[in-house]
Design a protein around this motif. Structure first.
Motif, PDB file in Angstrom:
ATOM      1  N   THR A  20     -20.051   1.501  25.765  1.00 49.26           N
ATOM      2  CA  THR A  20     -20.443   1.713  24.377  1.00 49.26           C
ATOM      3  C   THR A  20     -19.733   2.958  23.857  1.00 49.26           C
ATOM      4  O   THR A  20     -19.239   3.776  24.625  1.00 49.26           O
ATOM      5  CB  THR A  20     -21.967   1.919  24.255  1.00 49.26           C
ATOM      6  N   ALA A  22     -21.144   5.536  22.596  1.00 49.40           N
ATOM      7  CA  ALA A  22     -21.881   6.712  23.082  1.00 49.40           C
ATOM      8  C   ALA A  22     -21.478   7.056  24.511  1.00 49.40           C
ATOM      9  O   ALA A  22     -21.292   8.227  24.849  1.00 49.40           O
ATOM     10  CB  ALA A  22     -23.380   6.456  23.001  1.00 49.40           C
ATOM     11  N   ARG A  23     -21.316   6.070  25.346  1.00 48.98           N
ATOM     12  CA  ARG A  23     -20.916   6.338  26.728  1.00 48.98           C
ATOM     13  C   ARG A  23     -19.487   6.853  26.792  1.00 48.98           C
ATOM     14  O   ARG A  23     -19.181   7.752  27.549  1.00 48.98           O
ATOM     15  CB  ARG A  23     -21.073   5.085  27.572  1.00 48.98           C
ATOM     16  N   ARG A  25     -17.921   8.501  24.464  1.00 51.42           N
ATOM     17  CA  ARG A  25     -17.866   9.857  23.915  1.00 51.42           C
ATOM     18  C   ARG A  25     -18.248  10.892  24.977  1.00 51.42           C
ATOM     19  O   ARG A  25     -17.711  11.996  24.993  1.00 51.42           O
ATOM     20  CB  ARG A  25     -18.775   9.993  22.701  1.00 51.42           C
ATOM     21  N   ARG A  26     -19.146  10.539  25.886  1.00 50.65           N
ATOM     22  CA  ARG A  26     -19.528  11.476  26.948  1.00 50.65           C
ATOM     23  C   ARG A  26     -18.366  11.780  27.880  1.00 50.65           C
ATOM     24  O   ARG A  26     -18.378  12.779  28.582  1.00 50.65           O
ATOM     25  CB  ARG A  26     -20.698  10.913  27.762  1.00 50.65           C
ATOM     26  N   ARG A  94     -22.549   2.159  17.757  1.00 47.43           N
ATOM     27  CA  ARG A  94     -23.284   3.229  17.091  1.00 47.43           C
ATOM     28  C   ARG A  94     -23.525   4.428  18.000  1.00 47.43           C
ATOM     29  O   ARG A  94     -23.747   4.276  19.196  1.00 47.43           O
ATOM     30  CB  ARG A  94     -24.643   2.724  16.621  1.00 47.43           C
ATOM     31  N   ILE A  95     -23.516   5.587  17.379  1.00 54.60           N
ATOM     32  CA  ILE A  95     -23.956   6.827  18.015  1.00 54.60           C
ATOM     33  C   ILE A  95     -24.919   7.462  17.013  1.00 54.60           C
ATOM     34  O   ILE A  95     -24.542   7.680  15.850  1.00 54.60           O
ATOM     35  CB  ILE A  95     -22.785   7.775  18.321  1.00 54.60           C
ATOM     36  N   ASP A  96     -26.116   7.721  17.452  1.00 54.85           N
ATOM     37  CA  ASP A  96     -27.143   8.299  16.578  1.00 54.85           C
ATOM     38  C   ASP A  96     -27.318   7.477  15.303  1.00 54.85           C
ATOM     39  O   ASP A  96     -27.450   8.019  14.202  1.00 54.85           O
ATOM     40  CB  ASP A  96     -26.810   9.757  16.233  1.00 54.85           C
ATOM     41  N   ALA A 100     -19.521   4.536  15.017  1.00 52.81           N
ATOM     42  CA  ALA A 100     -18.684   5.644  15.490  1.00 52.81           C
ATOM     43  C   ALA A 100     -17.223   5.264  15.681  1.00 52.81           C
ATOM     44  O   ALA A 100     -16.467   6.015  16.271  1.00 52.81           O
ATOM     45  CB  ALA A 100     -19.255   6.176  16.807  1.00 52.81           C
TER      46      ALA A 100
END
Length: 125
Positions: A20, A22-23, A25-26, A94-96, A100
């Motif tokens: 994802t 979000a993953r 981005r980490r 999506r992120i937050d 994204a």
């Protein structure tokens, strides 16, 4: 720059192929993430479901017809099936709560969408 992360959900996500936003981005330094042109490829939900059934038949050895698979999808509990067949693709992006990525490609029109990406990256088609 990809940052090391030992979170099992990242390892299990198949980060390099199906992570994802979000993953991912980490794993990327914040400045690099902000500067990067981010895109994703989404599939028609029916094609995605059919692909999940094919995978379940061949890799998980779930020998059921497609119509049975669809009717009883919620009874199968498995990371892959949830990830591939149930989780909305928008949730991957999506992120937050906000999308994204800068561009979303449709698998059904990949050639046209890759041309958009090539122009954005100033690369020859």
């Amino acid at each position: 720059l990809i940052l090391l992360d030992t979170r099992m959900d990242d390892v299990h996500s198949g980060f390099y192929r199906h992570g994802t936003a979000a993953r991912m981005r980490r794993h990327i330094a914040p400045g690099d993430w902000q500067r990067a042109f981010k895109f994703a490829v989404c599939r028609n939900p029916y094609d995605r479901l059919y692909s999940g059934w094919q995978f379940a038949r061949l890799k998980v050895r779930l020998p059921v017809p497609f119509d049975y698979f669809v009717r009883h999808l919620r009874t199968y509990r498995g990371y892959f099936l949830d990830w591939h067949c149930v989780m909305p693709q928008l949730q991957h992006l999506r992120i937050d709560g906000r999308v994204a990525v800068d561009h979303v490609c449709r698998f059904e029109q990949l050639d046209e969408d890759f041309a958009v990406i090539a122009r954005r990256l100033e690369r020859p088609e």
